[in-house]
Design a protein around this motif. Structure first.
Motif, PDB file in Angstrom:
ATOM      1  N   ASN A 284       0.825  -1.209   0.000  1.00 51.08           N
ATOM      2  CA  ASN A 284       0.000   0.000   0.000  1.00 51.08           C
ATOM      3  C   ASN A 284       0.859   1.259   0.000  1.00 51.08           C
ATOM      4  O   ASN A 284       1.741   1.421   0.850  1.00 51.08           O
ATOM      5  CB  ASN A 284      -0.921   0.004   1.219  1.00 51.08           C
ATOM      6  N   PHE A 285       0.555   2.131  -0.961  1.00 51.21           N
ATOM      7  CA  PHE A 285       1.283   3.381  -1.118  1.00 51.21           C
ATOM      8  C   PHE A 285       0.305   4.547  -1.122  1.00 51.21           C
ATOM      9  O   PHE A 285      -0.870   4.391  -1.467  1.00 51.21           O
ATOM     10  CB  PHE A 285       2.067   3.389  -2.436  1.00 51.21           C
ATOM     11  N   GLN A 286       0.806   5.719  -0.765  1.00 52.62           N
ATOM     12  CA  GLN A 286       0.040   6.954  -0.896  1.00 52.62           C
ATOM     13  C   GLN A 286       0.855   7.945  -1.719  1.00 52.62           C
ATOM     14  O   GLN A 286       2.005   8.253  -1.369  1.00 52.62           O
ATOM     15  CB  GLN A 286      -0.279   7.558   0.475  1.00 52.62           C
ATOM     16  N   LEU A 287       0.265   8.418  -2.822  1.00 48.12           N
ATOM     17  CA  LEU A 287       0.910   9.416  -3.668  1.00 48.12           C
ATOM     18  C   LEU A 287       0.546  10.797  -3.124  1.00 48.12           C
ATOM     19  O   LEU A 287      -0.628  11.175  -3.123  1.00 48.12           O
ATOM     20  CB  LEU A 287       0.442   9.276  -5.123  1.00 48.12           C
ATOM     21  N   HIS A 288       1.522  11.531  -2.672  1.00 47.76           N
ATOM     22  CA  HIS A 288       1.282  12.825  -2.029  1.00 47.76           C
ATOM     23  C   HIS A 288       1.446  13.950  -3.038  1.00 47.76           C
ATOM     24  O   HIS A 288       2.259  13.866  -3.969  1.00 47.76           O
ATOM     25  CB  HIS A 288       2.247  13.007  -0.855  1.00 47.76           C
ATOM     26  N   ALA A 289       0.694  15.026  -2.839  1.00 41.11           N
ATOM     27  CA  ALA A 289       0.716  16.155  -3.771  1.00 41.11           C
ATOM     28  C   ALA A 289       2.055  16.884  -3.818  1.00 41.11           C
ATOM     29  O   ALA A 289       2.300  17.685  -4.716  1.00 41.11           O
ATOM     30  CB  ALA A 289      -0.401  17.145  -3.426  1.00 41.11           C
ATOM     31  N   SER A 290       2.940  16.601  -2.885  1.00 45.82           N
ATOM     32  CA  SER A 290       4.286  17.172  -2.916  1.00 45.82           C
ATOM     33  C   SER A 290       5.177  16.473  -3.938  1.00 45.82           C
ATOM     34  O   SER A 290       6.250  16.975  -4.298  1.00 45.82           O
ATOM     35  CB  SER A 290       4.933  17.037  -1.533  1.00 45.82           C
TER      36      SER A 290
ATOM     37  N   TYR B 258      12.807  22.573   2.615  1.00 47.79           N
ATOM     38  CA  TYR B 258      12.935  22.129   4.005  1.00 47.79           C
ATOM     39  C   TYR B 258      11.603  22.241   4.750  1.00 47.79           C
ATOM     40  O   TYR B 258      11.255  21.374   5.556  1.00 47.79           O
ATOM     41  CB  TYR B 258      14.019  22.934   4.719  1.00 47.79           C
ATOM     42  N   LEU B 259      10.851  23.293   4.471  1.00 46.68           N
ATOM     43  CA  LEU B 259       9.542  23.446   5.101  1.00 46.68           C
ATOM     44  C   LEU B 259       8.596  22.324   4.677  1.00 46.68           C
ATOM     45  O   LEU B 259       7.850  21.772   5.496  1.00 46.68           O
ATOM     46  CB  LEU B 259       8.940  24.809   4.737  1.00 46.68           C
ATOM     47  N   LEU B 260       8.657  21.970   3.387  1.00 48.91           N
ATOM     48  CA  LEU B 260       7.801  20.899   2.890  1.00 48.91           C
ATOM     49  C   LEU B 260       8.240  19.546   3.446  1.00 48.91           C
ATOM     50  O   LEU B 260       7.406  18.710   3.814  1.00 48.91           O
ATOM     51  CB  LEU B 260       7.828  20.887   1.360  1.00 48.91           C
ATOM     52  N   LEU B 261       9.537  19.323   3.535  1.00 48.21           N
ATOM     53  CA  LEU B 261      10.035  18.089   4.138  1.00 48.21           C
ATOM     54  C   LEU B 261       9.576  17.972   5.588  1.00 48.21           C
ATOM     55  O   LEU B 261       9.142  16.892   6.030  1.00 48.21           O
ATOM     56  CB  LEU B 261      11.561  18.047   4.069  1.00 48.21           C
ATOM     57  N   ASP B 262       9.625  19.073   6.320  1.00 50.07           N
ATOM     58  CA  ASP B 262       9.172  19.059   7.720  1.00 50.07           C
ATOM     59  C   ASP B 262       7.688  18.711   7.814  1.00 50.07           C
ATOM     60  O   ASP B 262       7.265  17.960   8.703  1.00 50.07           O
ATOM     61  CB  ASP B 262       9.427  20.415   8.374  1.00 50.07           C
TER      62      ASP B 262
ATOM     63  N   LYS C 207      26.324  26.893   0.508  1.00 48.82           N
ATOM     64  CA  LYS C 207      25.804  27.325   1.806  1.00 48.82           C
ATOM     65  C   LYS C 207      24.609  26.500   2.277  1.00 48.82           C
ATOM     66  O   LYS C 207      24.319  26.462   3.476  1.00 48.82           O
ATOM     67  CB  LYS C 207      25.422  28.805   1.739  1.00 48.82           C
ATOM     68  N   GLU C 208      23.924  25.836   1.361  1.00 49.10           N
ATOM     69  CA  GLU C 208      22.749  25.071   1.764  1.00 49.10           C
ATOM     70  C   GLU C 208      23.097  23.806   2.534  1.00 49.10           C
ATOM     71  O   GLU C 208      22.210  23.185   3.141  1.00 49.10           O
ATOM     72  CB  GLU C 208      21.894  24.731   0.543  1.00 49.10           C
ATOM     73  N   TRP C 209      24.349  23.387   2.489  1.00 49.32           N
ATOM     74  CA  TRP C 209      24.720  22.198   3.255  1.00 49.32           C
ATOM     75  C   TRP C 209      24.461  22.401   4.744  1.00 49.32           C
ATOM     76  O   TRP C 209      24.046  21.468   5.449  1.00 49.32           O
ATOM     77  CB  TRP C 209      26.187  21.848   3.010  1.00 49.32           C
ATOM     78  N   VAL C 210      24.669  23.604   5.245  1.00 49.33           N
ATOM     79  CA  VAL C 210      24.407  23.903   6.659  1.00 49.33           C
ATOM     80  C   VAL C 210      22.918  23.729   6.961  1.00 49.33           C
ATOM     81  O   VAL C 210      22.540  23.205   8.019  1.00 49.33           O
ATOM     82  CB  VAL C 210      24.872  25.326   7.017  1.00 49.33           C
ATOM     83  N   LEU C 211      22.065  24.160   6.040  1.00 50.51           N
ATOM     84  CA  LEU C 211      20.624  23.976   6.228  1.00 50.51           C
ATOM     85  C   LEU C 211      20.274  22.492   6.258  1.00 50.51           C
ATOM     86  O   LEU C 211      19.414  22.065   7.037  1.00 50.51           O
ATOM     87  CB  LEU C 211      19.851  24.670   5.096  1.00 50.51           C
ATOM     88  N   PHE C 212      20.931  21.708   5.398  1.00 51.67           N
ATOM     89  CA  PHE C 212      20.702  20.266   5.391  1.00 51.67           C
ATOM     90  C   PHE C 212      21.164  19.638   6.706  1.00 51.67           C
ATOM     91  O   PHE C 212      20.480  18.767   7.265  1.00 51.67           O
ATOM     92  CB  PHE C 212      21.423  19.630   4.205  1.00 51.67           C
TER      93      PHE C 212
ATOM     94  N   GLY D 262      11.743  18.952  -5.778  1.00 49.17           N
ATOM     95  CA  GLY D 262      12.346  20.243  -5.499  1.00 49.17           C
ATOM     96  C   GLY D 262      11.751  21.407  -6.267  1.00 49.17           C
ATOM     97  O   GLY D 262      11.105  21.246  -7.313  1.00 49.17           O
ATOM     98  N   GLU D 263      11.990  22.603  -5.728  1.00 49.49           N
ATOM     99  CA  GLU D 263      11.605  23.846  -6.402  1.00 49.49           C
ATOM    100  C   GLU D 263      12.537  24.103  -7.595  1.00 49.49           C
ATOM    101  O   GLU D 263      13.715  23.768  -7.555  1.00 49.49           O
ATOM    102  CB  GLU D 263      11.725  25.018  -5.420  1.00 49.49           C
ATOM    103  N   PHE D 264      11.997  24.684  -8.661  1.00 48.88           N
ATOM    104  CA  PHE D 264      12.780  25.104  -9.832  1.00 48.88           C
ATOM    105  C   PHE D 264      13.548  23.938 -10.464  1.00 48.88           C
ATOM    106  O   PHE D 264      14.703  24.070 -10.848  1.00 48.88           O
ATOM    107  CB  PHE D 264      13.753  26.237  -9.473  1.00 48.88           C
TER     108      PHE D 264
END
Length: 210
Positions: free
Chosen positions: A11-17, A57-61, A85-90, A183-185
């Motif tokens: 069973n899977f759920q396809l999410h709108a994200s 990151y907001l969507l992942l959360d 610089k995004e590595w720090v956010l990760f 991802g975006e863009f």
């Protein structure tokens, strides 16, 4: 927000994200996030909004809070380019995320494996489990159902009055499902389904079979 789907008695759920939740495994499957892409392109002068960096990151959360998965498996292209610089956010996201994190290596994942290992991320070329083959590039292998990404699938829909709309989608064949880019863009590639294929488009906050 999500669409239930059964594959190989699982069973899977396809999410709108663009994510897929595998219920029996408590596993969230996500492809082509391309973290770092916004920062990478801004560095070279592209006029992308700075706040777009945080959207993934907001969507992942939100997904982690909603599904509370035991594991998150990224199906390749987690990062778009070399370290920036995004590595720090990760790193910060990893520190607050309780789920086990697995990465199937994609063609854009060029950051040294040691960097991921230092955060507890397990990295593989592919994984097989319960008659499923998890890869980045679409693969065909006897006896396995392939879950993959890479293509960034989309389809064109045509309505009355010659209106046309291009939407990202989950693209399902008899032995494979290609996930849309998370991802975006990230852009997309238009596929033309055959009569045997199934297409589940993402329209705003909904997943709709067409």
């Amino acid at each position: 927000m999500s669409y239930p789907l059964k594959l190989k008695d699982q069973n899977f759920q396809l999410h709108a994200s663009g994510a897929v939740f595998w219920k029996e495994k408590s596993c969230l499957l996500i492809s082509d996030v391309h973290l770092g892409k916004v920062t990478h392109f801004r560095k070279f002068g592209a006029a992308l909004p700075r706040h777009a960096v945080h959207k993934n990151y907001l969507l992942l959360d939100r997904l982690v809070s909603y599904y509370q998965p035991f594991e998150i498996c990224f199906l390749g292209d987690l990062f778009h380019s070399s370290l920036n610089k995004e590595w720090v956010l990760f790193e910060n996201w990893m520190a607050r995320t309780p789920s086990k994190i697995t990465l199937i290596t994609g063609n854009h994942d060029i950051i040294a494996p040691e960097k991921f290992e230092s955060l507890g991320v397990e990295q593989f070329e592919e994984l097989t489990t319960e008659n499923f083959l998890l890869t980045h590039h679409p693969e065909t292998r006897n006896g396995y159902y392939n879950l993959c990404g890479h293509i960034h699938p989309a389809v064109r829909l045509q309505g009355a009055g010659r209106q046309r709309l291009k939407l990202p989608c989950f693209f399902k064949t008899e032995d494979q499902m290609i996930l849309p880019a998370f991802g975006e863009f990230t852009g997309s590639y238009t596929l033309k389904p055959s009569d045997k294929d199934e297409v589940y488009v993402i329209a705003g906050e909904e997943v709709i079979k067409v």
